[in-house]
Design an enzyme around this catalytic site. Structure first.
Site, PDB file in Angstrom:
ATOM      1  N   ASP A  70      36.746  43.467  48.327  1.00 56.38           N
ATOM      2  CA  ASP A  70      35.822  43.193  49.591  1.00 56.38           C
ATOM      3  C   ASP A  70      34.658  44.105  49.295  1.00 56.38           C
ATOM      4  OD1 ASP A  70      37.258  42.229  52.691  1.00 56.38           O
ATOM      5  OD2 ASP A  70      38.141  41.773  50.648  1.00 56.38           O
ATOM      6  N   PHE A 108      35.189  39.751  41.765  1.00 55.08           N
ATOM      7  CA  PHE A 108      34.793  39.117  43.253  1.00 55.08           C
ATOM      8  C   PHE A 108      34.479  40.084  44.192  1.00 55.08           C
ATOM      9  CE2 PHE A 108      36.559  35.569  40.870  1.00 55.08           C
ATOM     10  CZ  PHE A 108      36.710  34.424  41.651  1.00 55.08           C
ATOM     11  N   GLU A 109      33.892  39.859  45.053  1.00 58.42           N
ATOM     12  CA  GLU A 109      33.444  40.767  46.254  1.00 58.42           C
ATOM     13  C   GLU A 109      33.120  40.074  47.385  1.00 58.42           C
ATOM     14  OE1 GLU A 109      33.582  44.103  46.678  1.00 58.42           O
ATOM     15  OE2 GLU A 109      33.426  45.062  44.689  1.00 58.42           O
ATOM     16  N   ALA A 110      33.980  39.998  48.357  1.00 56.78           N
ATOM     17  CA  ALA A 110      33.987  39.022  49.645  1.00 56.78           C
ATOM     18  C   ALA A 110      33.352  39.774  50.660  1.00 56.78           C
ATOM     19  CB  ALA A 110      35.252  38.791  50.325  1.00 56.78           C
TER      20      ALA A 110
END
Length: 383
Positions: free
Chosen positions: A162, A243-245
């Protein structure tokens, strides 16, 4: 990716338990859910506090993908998207409709840092950031990941995280709802075939996401850090995608972000199976780089600390009695014309008081806020 397939992913519904609609949940809830749904879990090792770290494997295809989530315990959005994907995979499997997924072997660590997840903290129980432990590998969680990497020998890695609400996709007023990185393998950030494969996957994912999140996908800075796990695995020759939400405006539980993170995850696996290098570098660098241009709230043009000024407020995520609370803190006083607020208030030159005072230091918890004695604390309350 075909439109019908994208629609199938975004419209997928299952009997999702309520805890998966929240940012915080206890790790055992997730593990019990996987067991109840007949996923075969393998204990790969234990955390600092002797909590089991599990993996599961989907498929037996030639191309191997290793994915892990909650390396940082307080980053749950990608974990929730991962669970959506697992349930979708099981549905496709039951209907004999796996399609391209039949060509993949996917090994998943749903929660790499169970101690941090339980405490809702970035760090493990030794207060170590596992994403700065790739070379030293002092922590049992890091050792589990690296042992699994060595034994599984993945063709690709997916590193699921995140990001904070502060990030924009480029300079414009566009929150970075999802961001990606093809990590570097040296300080010169040279592009070799390994990185090019990561860029190809990210370019394909971004093409899908632009239909739904136009101008709201970002690219992380690729400065090399050999102690970051993505940089390390890239250095070892394995294409790795970070991935970075991020933040969907107004949705601090990130339920909307989960949906698009699920789509991104599915799209990445399809791109891996159908890997096309042509145009990858150009497509990757067309994605705007993340900038730190957002605050949760900006109050503009108020009289505070004897000046006409702007004020920025940021929520701290604080776990109290197993409940995650978003607590407002004063973080900036000054001219914020080059910054954006996910929410904004126009002060119209009114006198502002924070905690009943007309002056304040920064990094102060806000208990009360008023403009010309009109209370605004309800505006700041998310819980």
């Amino acid at each position: 990716m075909e439109k019908a397939l994208r629609k199938s992913v975004l419209n997928f519904n299952w009997n999702k338990p309520a805890f998966l609609n929240q940012r915080y949940f206890i790790p055992n809830q997730l593990i019990d859910l996987l067991i109840e749904n007949d996923f075969n879990l393998t204990e790969e090792g234990k955390s600092v506090n002797k909590q089991p770290i599990y993996s599961l494997t989907l498929g037996t295809g030639k191309t191997k993908v290793l994915a892990w989530s909650q390396m940082h315990g307080n980053e749950t959005t990608t974990t929730r998207a991962l669970i959506d994907f697992l349930m979708y995979y099981k549905k496709l499997q039951q209907e004999n409709k796996l399609g391209f997924l039949e060509n993949l072997s996917i090994k998943v660590i749903p929660i790499l840092n169970p101690d941090g997840a339980k405490a809702y903290t970035r760090y493990n129980a030794n207060k170590v950031d596992l994403n700065r432990d790739a070379l030293t590998c002092t922590e049992p969680e890091s050792q589990v990941l690296q042992q699994l990497y060595t034994s599984f020998k993945p063709d690709f890695c997916l590193n699921l995280h995140d990001q904070r609400t502060i990030f924009s996709a480029g300079e414009e007023k566009n929150p970075a709802i999802l961001s990606f990185l093809a990590p570097a393998y040296n300080k010169e950030t040279t592009i070799n075939n390994t990185r090019l494969k990561s860029m190809a996957v990210i370019t394909a994912v971004n093409k899908v996401l632009q239909e739904y999140l136009p101008a709201k996908v970002g690219r992380y800075d690729d400065a090399f850090n050999p102690n970051c796990i993505g940089d390390r695995f890239t250095q070892l020759g394995t294409p790795t995608i970070l991935f970075e939400a991020g933040h969907w405006p107004g949705d601090y539980q990130r339920k909307k972000t989960v949906d698009y993170c699920f789509l991104a995850l599915f799209s990445a696996l399809k791109a891996i199976e159908e890997l096309t290098i042509a145009g990858a570098e150009h497509g990757y660098f067309k994605i705007p780089e993340n900038e730190k241009n957002f605050y949760d709230i900006i109050i503009r043009n108020v009289v505070f600390c004897n000046n006409l000024t702007d004020v920025a407020i940021q929520y701290n995520e604080i776990l109290e009695d197993k409940t995650l609370k978003f607590v407002p803190f004063l973080v900036k006083i000054g001219n914020l014309s080059k910054h954006h607020g996910h929410s904004e208030i126009t002060g119209n030159n009114k006198k502002m008081q924070i905690n009943k005072l007309e002056y304040s230091e920064i990094n102060v918890k806000i208990e009360n806020i008023a403009l010309d004695n009109e209370n605004y604390i309800d505006f700041l309350t998310l819980n």
